[in-house]
Motif scaffolding. Structure first.
Motif, PDB file in Angstrom:
ATOM      1  N   TRP A   1       0.824  -1.208   0.000  1.00 10.99           N
ATOM      2  CA  TRP A   1       0.000   0.000   0.000  1.00 10.99           C
ATOM      3  C   TRP A   1       0.862   1.263   0.000  1.00 10.99           C
ATOM      4  N   LEU A   2       2.015   1.205   0.650  1.00  9.23           N
ATOM      5  CA  LEU A   2       2.884   2.384   0.696  1.00  9.23           C
ATOM      6  C   LEU A   2       3.491   2.702  -0.661  1.00  9.23           C
ATOM      7  N   THR A   3       3.584   1.709  -1.545  1.00  8.05           N
ATOM      8  CA  THR A   3       4.114   1.983  -2.889  1.00  8.05           C
ATOM      9  C   THR A   3       3.175   2.846  -3.714  1.00  8.05           C
ATOM     10  N   THR A   4       1.916   2.953  -3.285  1.00 12.01           N
ATOM     11  CA  THR A   4       0.950   3.797  -4.017  1.00 12.01           C
ATOM     12  C   THR A   4       1.060   5.262  -3.632  1.00 12.01           C
ATOM     13  N   GLN A   5       2.029   5.611  -2.722  1.00  8.35           N
ATOM     14  CA  GLN A   5       2.241   6.982  -2.285  1.00  8.35           C
ATOM     15  C   GLN A   5       0.953   7.588  -1.725  1.00  8.35           C
ATOM     16  N   PRO A   6       0.435   7.066  -0.633  1.00  6.95           N
ATOM     17  CA  PRO A   6      -0.793   7.623  -0.060  1.00  6.95           C
ATOM     18  C   PRO A   6      -0.559   9.008   0.539  1.00  6.95           C
ATOM     19  N   ALA A   7      -1.642   9.697   0.793  1.00  2.26           N
ATOM     20  CA  ALA A   7      -1.568  11.052   1.341  1.00  2.26           C
ATOM     21  C   ALA A   7      -1.167  10.985   2.812  1.00  2.26           C
ATOM     22  N   PRO A   8      -0.590  12.083   3.325  1.00  2.00           N
ATOM     23  CA  PRO A   8      -0.191  12.086   4.740  1.00  2.00           C
ATOM     24  C   PRO A   8      -1.360  11.888   5.689  1.00  2.00           C
ATOM     25  N   GLU A   9      -2.554  12.401   5.351  1.00  5.46           N
ATOM     26  CA  GLU A   9      -3.690  12.219   6.237  1.00  5.46           C
ATOM     27  C   GLU A   9      -4.063  10.743   6.332  1.00  5.46           C
ATOM     28  N   GLN A  10      -4.025  10.044   5.183  1.00  2.03           N
ATOM     29  CA  GLN A  10      -4.329   8.618   5.196  1.00  2.03           C
ATOM     30  C   GLN A  10      -3.276   7.845   5.995  1.00  2.03           C
ATOM     31  N   LEU A  11      -2.028   8.227   5.826  1.00  5.55           N
ATOM     32  CA  LEU A  11      -0.967   7.554   6.591  1.00  5.55           C
ATOM     33  C   LEU A  11      -1.172   7.747   8.088  1.00  5.55           C
ATOM     34  N   GLN A  12      -1.541   8.945   8.485  1.00  5.66           N
ATOM     35  CA  GLN A  12      -1.736   9.206   9.905  1.00  5.66           C
ATOM     36  C   GLN A  12      -2.890   8.399  10.461  1.00  5.66           C
ATOM     37  N   GLU A  13      -3.985   8.285   9.673  1.00  2.00           N
ATOM     38  CA  GLU A  13      -5.154   7.532  10.123  1.00  2.00           C
ATOM     39  C   GLU A  13      -4.838   6.043  10.231  1.00  2.00           C
ATOM     40  N   VAL A  14      -4.127   5.505   9.236  1.00  2.00           N
ATOM     41  CA  VAL A  14      -3.783   4.087   9.272  1.00  2.00           C
ATOM     42  C   VAL A  14      -2.818   3.803  10.431  1.00  2.00           C
ATOM     43  N   PHE A  15      -1.888   4.680  10.647  1.00  2.61           N
ATOM     44  CA  PHE A  15      -0.916   4.463  11.732  1.00  2.61           C
ATOM     45  C   PHE A  15      -1.607   4.489  13.096  1.00  2.61           C
ATOM     46  N   LYS A  16      -2.577   5.382  13.250  1.00  2.35           N
ATOM     47  CA  LYS A  16      -3.292   5.480  14.522  1.00  2.35           C
ATOM     48  C   LYS A  16      -4.056   4.201  14.825  1.00  2.35           C
ATOM     49  N   GLU A  17      -4.690   3.614  13.781  1.00  2.85           N
ATOM     50  CA  GLU A  17      -5.463   2.392  13.984  1.00  2.85           C
ATOM     51  C   GLU A  17      -4.553   1.165  14.102  1.00  2.85           C
ATOM     52  N   LEU A  18      -3.455   1.151  13.337  1.00  3.19           N
ATOM     53  CA  LEU A  18      -2.633  -0.058  13.259  1.00  3.19           C
ATOM     54  C   LEU A  18      -1.640  -0.169  14.416  1.00  3.19           C
ATOM     55  N   SER A  19      -1.219   0.964  14.975  1.00  7.12           N
ATOM     56  CA  SER A  19      -0.211   0.911  16.050  1.00  7.12           C
ATOM     57  C   SER A  19      -0.735   0.199  17.281  1.00  7.12           C
TER      58      SER A  19
END
Length: 909
Positions: free
Chosen positions: A52-70
């Protein structure tokens, strides 16, 4: 809670109203991350996150995924966190890049650029972490470097113009020393060179970057221009005047002396006669003081030597300065030098003017050498290839050398292009090395961050532990691991160091609190030790108890080694002082010198002084004085006893005199009735005790010493007969042998032991012992020296056949009797005769010293012969006669050496 059902688990009846199966609803972010949240394993989840990171997601999406996945999987969330960190760093670098881009634009837009500010911009930007290798900073860096290069080129051209002006002035001065026709022929070329120099100088001042040149360079250019124009404007009128004087004989002569003499000769006037006439017409020049002339010649020669040295070494700038200094000296001292020195000065100035062409050639040679070195950086053998840091330093040194070469001569753009290409090709090694350093820095950063987390976890785990030694050891181990975690950049280290300090401070807080309490207890024990040490009576039991408490405290709570040592020293100091005070009092009581000790000390000092003098007689006299001082107490006691005996005797004599007086006054008839009292018998004097073994054999005197029998064995009688150990003993009254009454009772009539008085103090005893030992050693040394001198004199007397040089019997020692010395003197007085080979062998046998290799066979033969001569005296008994036989023979080096080795031993036995 588990529900209970009425239906048995083993029942086969169907369940009524079964519970519906639990269904897993998809996570809202599964569609975004490709099913990462619904993955069964952590590895699959991390793989989907990386895809998924190879698709260059937006910073907001990265922050949301990190919050849920951590909260679910930290391992999979690590990749998202790293991407967020990269974005954060990129934003920070963009801000830094924008800031330093504005500063660079301000530098470039300024009308005057300071080179120091431009260089400081690149250095400070790199320290701040600005991405200089990216746009727009990379382009701005190139523009600033080009601008700095233009300014440096202008400054370099100013220096070249300055040197060119000096050379042009020297050419004009040299033409003034040659024929005016040569000067006229070179006039047009010289005019063109001067005009070109002025055009180049004008081009420098009209350049747009001229305002950015340092202030000293415009001044140098103006000064060079003024000096050149002064010389050129004086040269042109003088040459025109010389040309006019050549065309018209009535025209005045030019002011140049060489041209004036040439024109005077052309007009038919002998120059020498004119000079002589002018000399006779003019009043004679005053004589120059020799001292002034010598000083002038010395100053000119020093300046000339400097110019010749710089010209020979090829220093263009230095030679120009030396030429200017020489011309300045000539202006003030030129009138006092002779023609030969003046001609030498002009030759040196011409040689300095011709140095410019050589300087250019020399600079090109240096550049070609630098190009070869730069090209050879990548062509080195495998075992000699340079590493990244060494390559970087080498490239920096080569570029600095090229820059210095350009400052000393005109630039060569063709060679510069080759040199720059070779340096850029070699710089790829440096770039690879830098990339490796960056990757290692990233690894080291991860290690340090992991160590910080480990310290935090360890601090929580051991927060309530009381093992202070273990905690102290663990903290030191953490510190060692932090120092060994690898190198990171200064900026990154500045970010990590506060985190590390905070974590280690939290971990060390319980230990520091315990150490603080331990310090309070130790300071209290130090005060208690001070009180114990200050007490009038030192309590040993209290001191031991306090020391045990200190040791227990030191073993329970560890401190820093230096601090603990300081505390221990402070604790031990009052106790040591108390013990030292007690020892000092004890020593003071034992070392107080008595009258006898002072006498012994003075005698010991006198003996030491005699030892230093090296005189044997003084040493023996001082030893006798010291022995007398040691016996002084007993002698004093004996003197007191004798004085008491004398007083008693005098009282008895006075009483007898009184009795006789009374008897004489009585009538004579009473004299026979009253007898005078008999005088008291004098007290027998004590006999000196002599340690002599009496001869108690029958028929022998007991007071005569017994002669020891030779060859006696243990158990043999002293009269030589085996059997009883002492045949003189007869049967005693009690049935045992010997009569104890003959020896004076049970313990014998032994004299009383000598009263030696009180013992010496430690100081006096050690002083007299050391003095005696030194005296004995000195006497032995002096005896050895005397022995060696006696041997030398004996060999000299043998060599010269002079009996007067034979040492005395006292110098030879007690082993040589008067008869033996007389025999030696008689042998030396007579002419040499006989062979001393056998006598030398006998002497070597007697002294038991080795025989030279060539005489070993003869010695063995002689020893066999001696075995057959049982009644003949041994060599040890006849060594005196054998020595006389050797001295009666002729002396040679080998025999003298053998005799010396023998007598060294025999005279000492």
């Amino acid at each position: 809670m588990f529900p209970f059902f009425s239906r048995s688990k083993m029942s086969e009846a169907p369940e009524v109203n079964p519970a519906p199966a639990k269904t897993h609803e998809p996570h809202p972010l599964d569609a975004l991350t490709g099913g990462a949240f619904s993955a069964a394993t952590s590895g699959e989840r991390a793989s989907r996150i990386r895809e998924w990171l190879t698709t260059q997601p937006a910073p907001e999406q990265l922050q949301e995924v990190f919050k849920e996945l951590s909260g679910r999987d930290k391992g999979a969330a690590r990749a998202v966190r790293e991407r967020l960190d990269e974005i954060r760093r990129a934003k920070g670098q963009e801000a830094i890049a924008a800031e330093w881009a504005d500063k660079a634009q301000a530098l470039l837009s300024a009308s005057k650029l300071n080179i120091a500010d431009a260089l400081a911009w690149q250095r400070d930007a790199a320290k701040a972490g600005a991405p200089l290798s990216r746009e727009p900073l990379s382009l701005l860096k190139v523009q600033i470097a080009d601008r700095v290069k233009v300014i440096e080129d202008l400054q370099h051209r100013v220096q070249v113009q300055r040197e060119a002006a000096v050379l042009l002035a020297q050419r004009i001065e040299v033409l003034s020393t040659k024929s005016w026709r040569d000067a006229q022929a070179a006039l047009e070329l010289l005019r063109a060179d001067v005009a070109r120099w002025q055009e180049q100088a004008q081009g420098l001042t009209s350049d747009a970057s001229w305002v950015s040149v340092e202030a000293r360079f415009p001044q140098q250019l103006e000064s060079s221009k003024a000096q050149l124009l002064v010389v050129w404007e004086a040269f042109q009128p003088a040459l025109a005047q010389a040309v006019a004087a050549a065309e018209d004989v009535n025209a005045p002569l030019p002011p140049v002396p060489v041209w004036a003499d040439e024109l005077r000769v052309a007009r038919g006037l002998p120059s020498e006669a004119a000079a002589a006439a002018a000399k006779s017409a003019r009043p004679a020049k005053p004589k120059v003081d020799p001292e002034v002339r010598d000083k002038a010649v010395q100053a000119v020669r020093e300046a000339l030597a400097t110019l010749e040295k710089e010209t020979a070494e090829g220093h263009g700038k230095a030679s120009a300065g030396a030429a200017a200094a020489l011309r300045a000296v000539l202006k003030t001292q030129g009138k006092h030098i002779d023609a030969a020195l003046e001609q030498q000065v002009h030759s040196a100035l011409v040689a300095a003017g011709e140095l410019e062409g050589w300087q250019r050639w020399s600079a090109d040679q240096v550049r070609e050498d630098l190009v070869a070195k730069a090209e050879g950086l990548l062509n080195r053998p495998e075992g000699q290839a340079l590493g990244g840091r060494k390559m970087q330093e080498t490239l920096r040194q080569l570029r600095e050398q090229w820059k210095q070469t350009d400052q000393g001569g005109a630039p060569n753009h063709a060679l510069w292009k080759k040199f720059d290409e070779a340096c850029n090709a070699a710089h790829k090694v440096v770039e690879a090395w830098l990339d490796k350093i960056r990757s290692e820095a990233a690894e080291h950063k991860a290690q340090r961050l992991a160590l910080i987390e480990e310290v935090k976890a360890w601090a929580k785990e051991h927060a309530a532990s009381g093992d202070w030694k273990g905690i102290h050891r663990a903290l030191y181990q953490f510190g060692d691991r932090w120092r060994e975690s690898g190198h990171v950049g200064e900026k990154l280290f500045a970010e990590l160091q506060p985190l590390w300090k905070q974590a280690i401070a939290v971990a060390a807080a319980p230990l520091e609190a315990a150490q603080k309490e331990s310090l309070a207890r130790r300071h209290a024990m130090i005060e208690e030790a001070a009180a114990l040490g200050a007490a009038a009576v030192l309590r040993i039991d209290a001191v031991k108890s306090l020391q045990q408490r200190w040791q227990a405290e030191a073993q329970s709570v560890p401190l820093d080694r230096k601090q603990e040592q300081k505390l221990w020293d402070a604790f031990r100091k009052p106790i040591d002082e108390a013990f030292n005070r007690k020892s000092a009092e004890r020593e003071r009581a034992t070392t107080e010198l008595s009258a006898r000790d002072r006498v012994v000390l003075e005698a010991s000092k006198a003996l030491e002084a005699a030892n230093a003098s090296g005189d044997a007689q003084q040493i023996r006299a001082a030893m006798q004085a010291l022995e007398a001082a040691l016996r002084g107490q007993a002698l004093a006691a004996q003197a007191v006893a004798e004085s008491e005996a004398d007083s008693e005797k005098s009282q008895a004599v006075s009483a007898q005199d009184a009795t006789e007086t009374v008897a004489s006054e009585q009538p004579s008839d009473a004299s026979g009735e009253t007898a005078a009292p008999a005088p008291a018998a004098p007290k027998p004097a004590a006999r000196p005790v002599v340690a002599v073994r009496g001869d108690d054999r029958p028929g022998m005197k007991k007071d005569a010493p017994a002669v020891a029998g030779r060859g006696a064995r243990p158990g043999d009688r002293r009269d030589g007969r085996p059997g009883d150990r002492d045949g003189s003993r007869g049967p005693r009254a009690d049935g045992r042998f010997g009569d104890r009454n003959d020896r004076g009772g049970r313990f014998g009539d032994r004299p009383e032991r000598e009263d030696r008085g009180p013992r010496l103090g430690d100081t006096a005893f050690r002083a007299q012992r050391d003095a005696m030992e030194h005296a004995q050693q000195t006497l032995k040394k002096l005896a050895a020296q005397a022995h060696g001198e006696a041997l030398t004199h004996l060999l000299t007397a043998w060599e010269k056949r002079d009996a007067t040089q034979l040492p005395s019997a006292q110098d030879l020692g007690g082993r040589v009797s008067a008869s033996v010395r007389a025999a030696w003197a008689q042998a030396l007085s007579a002419a040499p005769k006989g062979d001393a080979a056998e006598a030398l062998l006998r002497l070597e046998i007697a002294a038991e010293v080795p025989t030279p290799a060539e005489h070993i066979a003869a010695r063995r033969m002689l020893q066999l012969q001696l075995l057959t001569r049982r009644n003949d005296p041994s060599p040890a008994q006849t060594w005196g006669d054998d020595t006389a036989r050797v001295l009666s023979s002729a002396s040679d080096a080998g025999s003298a050496r053998r005799l010396q080795n023998v007598l060294k031993t025999l005279l000492r036995k």
